[in-house]
Motif scaffolding. Structure first.
Motif, short mmCIF file in Angstrom:
data_model
loop_
_atom_site.label_atom_id
_atom_site.label_comp_id
_atom_site.label_asym_id
_atom_site.label_seq_id
_atom_site.Cartn_x
_atom_site.Cartn_y
_atom_site.Cartn_z
N LEU A 122 -3.07 4.19 -9.74
CA LEU A 122 -2.60 4.88 -8.54
C LEU A 122 -2.01 6.24 -8.89
N ARG A 163 2.36 -6.85 -5.63
CA ARG A 163 1.08 -6.21 -5.96
C ARG A 163 1.07 -4.76 -5.49
N SER A 188 -9.09 4.81 -2.52
CA SER A 188 -8.46 3.51 -2.26
C SER A 188 -8.25 2.75 -3.56
N ILE A 189 -7.10 2.12 -3.68
CA ILE A 189 -6.78 1.27 -4.83
C ILE A 189 -6.31 -0.07 -4.28
N ALA A 190 -7.06 -1.13 -4.56
CA ALA A 190 -6.71 -2.46 -4.05
C ALA A 190 -5.44 -2.97 -4.72
N PRO A 191 -4.57 -3.66 -3.98
CA PRO A 191 -3.31 -4.14 -4.55
C PRO A 191 -3.51 -5.22 -5.62
N ARG A 228 -2.55 -1.06 -12.77
CA ARG A 228 -2.80 -0.66 -11.39
C ARG A 228 -1.86 0.45 -10.96
N GLY A 287 -0.93 -1.29 -4.65
CA GLY A 287 -2.18 -0.64 -4.29
C GLY A 287 -1.86 0.61 -3.49
N LEU A 340 0.86 -1.19 0.00
CA LEU A 340 0.00 0.00 0.00
C LEU A 340 0.89 1.24 0.00
#
Length: 316
Positions: free
Chosen positions: A161, A135, A148-151, A157, A137, A96
């Motif tokens: 971000l 990953r 919020s950005i999920a991993p 992705r 996120g 994160l």
């Protein structure tokens, strides 16, 4: 509070193209690679960052050079020959990248604004994670919103971000009120706790304005089962006010010109800036998470290289 500075792309406001182009500069950097002596992540700090976990792979005969700590005594006694356990490194570790774009970050007396340095650090960290096959996120937040950005392990992705960072960065302007809200920072850390139960890398990029006792508790909670790195972004003005001239600062629509050559103005102002800066740095150190510090006077990439030990010279 915002110091007026020439509006140069990349120094006050960042672009998506600028953040995506940092992929190349991040290739020589790593959070998990063995760091040179003198790095913040080496020596006593190494135990604070767990890196990826290890999965048991197989039992095999001992070979010269194997780590004796991996000897399986039961299997060795059973077979009458030394046997070691072998492990493989876990892949796709979630990370994160938490980037602060509050109004307290929209400030710069030298070179860049804190918000721009934080945006670049966020992009560099995301590319480092991506290049390590992990990953990516994150959380991007301002005074009112948390994105919020999920991993996920994908280039898209990273772009998502960076897009969130760019959007919030470009929404900052001098007419917005400076809402230094300690609750917002703590809400972000609480969101991290909800998302990152264990084995995450959490990179916090902020000036940590408004941090307090609750912030310290949340940082310690996060660090119990995760690797947490704090990147404190600061402006040199917090350490050393100019001895002469006039300092023009704004807060929302209010503008004030301060004659810092006068002792009765410079002294209390300097005490305020340096006192708040030192208090926050002290709190972060008490959290027992590795702390890196980044000045607005220098570019983000070279400072990150230095903090990771890549540019560590003799005597550091």
């Amino acid at each position: 509070m915002q110091a007026l500075q020439q509006d140069v792309d990349g120094l006050v406001y960042v672009s998506l193209g600028q953040l995506m182009a940092l992929e190349y500069k991040a290739r020589a950097l790593s959070f998990v690679a063995r760091q040179p002596q003198g790095s913040i992540l080496s020596g006593s700090h190494a135990s604070r960052l767990r890196g990826r976990g290890l999965d048991f792979d197989e039992l095999r005969r001992y070979q010269p050079g194997d780590d004796l700590r991996h000897l399986d005594w039961r299997a060795s006694l059973r077979t009458g020959k030394p046997v070691v356990r072998t492990f493989t490194e876990e892949r796709d570790r979630p990370a994160l990248i938490v980037v602060d774009q509050r109004m307290s970050m929209f400030f710069g007396s030298r070179r860049s604004f804190k918000s721009a340095i934080a945006a670049e650090l966020g992009a560099l960290a995301a590319w480092m994670v991506f290049n390590a096959s992990d990953r990516v996120g994150g959380l991007v937040f301002n005074d009112q919103r948390i994105d919020s950005i999920a991993p996920v392990r994908s280039r898209k992705r990273v772009e998502m971000l960076c897009s969130k960072i760019t959007l919030q960065n470009q929404q900052l302007n001098s007419t917005m009120p400076d809402c230094e809200d300690a609750d917002q920072l703590d809400k972000v850390l609480q969101r991290c706790l909800a998302v990152a139960a264990h084995d995450h890398l959490i990179c916090l990029i902020s000036d940590f304005a408004g941090a307090g006792t609750r912030t310290l508790q949340l940082l310690r909670q996060l660090a119990v089962h995760n690797d947490v790195i704090a990147m404190q972004v600061y402006d040199p003005l917090a350490l050393n006010l100019p001895n002469n001239g006039r300092l023009l600062v704004t807060q929302g629509e209010l503008q004030v010109e301060l004659a810092v050559q006068h002792q009765h103005i410079r002294q209390p102002l300097g005490d305020f800036f340096s006192g708040r800066f030192k208090d926050i740095a002290s709190l972060l150190r008490r959290s027992q998470v590795p702390l890196m510090m980044f000045s607005t006077a220098l570019d983000a990439q070279s400072q990150l290289r230095s903090e990771l030990g890549k540019l560590a010279g003799p005597g550091r």
